[in-house]
Design a protein around this motif. Structure first.
Motif, short mmCIF file in Angstrom:
data_model
loop_
_atom_site.label_atom_id
_atom_site.label_comp_id
_atom_site.label_asym_id
_atom_site.label_seq_id
_atom_site.Cartn_x
_atom_site.Cartn_y
_atom_site.Cartn_z
N SER A 266 -0.33 1.25 -13.96
CA SER A 266 -1.08 1.71 -12.79
C SER A 266 -0.31 2.80 -12.07
O SER A 266 0.92 2.79 -12.03
CB SER A 266 -1.32 0.55 -11.83
OG SER A 266 -2.09 -0.47 -12.44
N ARG B 177 -0.44 5.05 -8.32
CA ARG B 177 -1.06 5.13 -7.00
C ARG B 177 -0.40 6.22 -6.16
O ARG B 177 0.82 6.31 -6.10
CB ARG B 177 -0.95 3.79 -6.27
CG ARG B 177 -1.63 2.65 -7.01
CD ARG B 177 -1.45 1.35 -6.28
NE ARG B 177 -1.88 0.23 -7.11
CZ ARG B 177 -1.68 -1.04 -6.81
NH1 ARG B 177 -1.07 -1.36 -5.68
NH2 ARG B 177 -2.09 -1.99 -7.62
N ASP C 75 1.78 -2.74 -0.43
CA ASP C 75 0.41 -2.39 -0.04
C ASP C 75 -0.17 -3.28 1.06
O ASP C 75 -1.37 -3.29 1.28
CB ASP C 75 -0.51 -2.47 -1.27
CG ASP C 75 -0.20 -1.38 -2.29
OD1 ASP C 75 0.10 -0.26 -1.86
OD2 ASP C 75 -0.26 -1.67 -3.49
N SER D 216 -4.05 -1.79 1.39
CA SER D 216 -5.04 -2.29 0.43
C SER D 216 -5.82 -3.44 1.06
O SER D 216 -5.41 -4.01 2.08
CB SER D 216 -4.36 -2.78 -0.85
OG SER D 216 -3.70 -1.73 -1.51
#
Length: 346
Positions: A141, A143, A171, A175
């Protein structure tokens, strides 16, 4: 031409990388990195390296002691805690030096930074970057950081060796859903040196600084208690991850070099280029030669740098020697370069 700098994990051994960068800058003032990928201590170096603040990096890696980075406790007192050490001292250093003003300059600079972490909940690699439009990777991933505090948390997470140092909720304020509670630790758990990240972002040329020698020399000591055995085990795990990170890119480059030599020999023996292309194009594909064939420069120490297992011993005098060793390694690297190697002068 996109050039990447990759700095591995290694705790206090990061002083070696600082010495390398200083010597490279002195030898080649025009040398620029379009991206800087940092894991663990590499993540601590990357932001300031992107601003060329090498004098400050030398200060940070040659002044602070272990107590300025972590707070040690008795192992028996931490069995119900998240880590053996407390990491508040390191967090205070990050907040002091990775300021909002510096982060604004990092984001505005021509060098994107990539910070490699590992998520405990997904068991996957997560890379936090200042690049607003990175190339989506296939196997992990990626970000884009939202603001200065988000970047600081990502730096902290990448630097926190699991078991010894506390996982970080990067996060928590960025998030929603279950991801806000995900915990992140040292990216070196799965990606000791982020060469693959640089390749995924289109690097044509990669300078990779590793903080351990190859192969590792046997240690002439006995491990007679739980804590040293734990330290050594985690250190060995990191070394094994490092081998995997470098092995595949090196094998691909060696294979491409071999294929190029074979093709050249076929041409010299009168085989036409069209036939050569047909021989190496199976079912309309040639995945090995697809895309770019980047150049990979690896800089690493010849012998162990010290710093204790995992680089968790921060001794100013020892780290000063590491800086000097890094400068010497870079000087030797520069002396071995050919004119064809030095593409960063143009």
């Amino acid at each position: 031409m996109k050039r990447a700098l990759v700095i591995s994990g290694g705790g206090s051994k990061g002083a070696f990388a600082v010495g390398i960068l200083q010597r490279l800058r002195a030898s080649y003032p025009l040398l620029h990195f379009d991206m800087i990928v940092g894991t663990s201590t590499g993540a601590l170096i990357a932001p300031l390296a992107s601003l060329d603040e090498l004098a400050l990096l030398e200060q940070l890696y040659t002044v602070h002691t272990t107590e300025n980075v972590v707070t040690k406790h008795r192992l028996g007192d931490r069995l119900n805690q998240k880590s053996i050490y407390s990491v508040e001292p390191l967090w205070q250093l990050i907040k002091k030096y990775i300021t909002d003003e510096r982060i604004n300059r990092i984001v505005a600079s021509a060098s994107d930074i990539y910070l490699v972490t590992t998520c405990l909940q997904t068991a996957g690699t997560v890379v936090f970057t200042t690049n607003a439009a990175p190339v989506p990777p296939a196997s992990y991933s990626l970000r884009t950081v939202s603001d200065a505090e988000h970047l600081r948390l990502a730096i902290m997470a990448s630097a926190c060796q699991p078991v010894f140092m506390t996982p970080v909720k990067v996060d928590a304020n960025y998030s929603t859903g279950i991801e806000k509670d995900f915990q992140y630790v040292d990216g070196g758990v799965q990606e000791y040196a982020g060469v693959q990240m640089a390749l995924d972002q289109g690097a044509d040329e990669i300078f990779c600084i590793l903080l351990s020698p190859a192969p590792a020399a046997p240690e002439n000591k006995q491990y007679d208690s739980l804590f040293p055995i734990l330290e050594r085990t985690i250190s060995m795990f990191s070394e094994d991850v490092e081998k995997n990170d470098i092995l595949l890119p090196e094998a691909r480059l060696q294979s491409l070099g071999y294929i190029k030599a074979v093709k050249q020999k076929m041409l010299m023996q009168g085989v036409t280029q069209s036939k050569i292309n047909a021989y190496f194009d199976i079912d309309g594909t040639n995945t090995l030669e697809s895309g770019k064939a980047p150049r990979l420069f690896i800089l690493r120490p010849e012998t162990s740098l010290g710093g204790g297992p995992g680089g968790l011993v921060f001794d100013p005098e020892e780290m000063k020697r590491m800086v000097q060793t890094g400068r010497g390694a870079a000087q030797q690297f520069v002396a071995q370069l050919t004119p064809q190697d030095i593409t960063w002068l143009v």
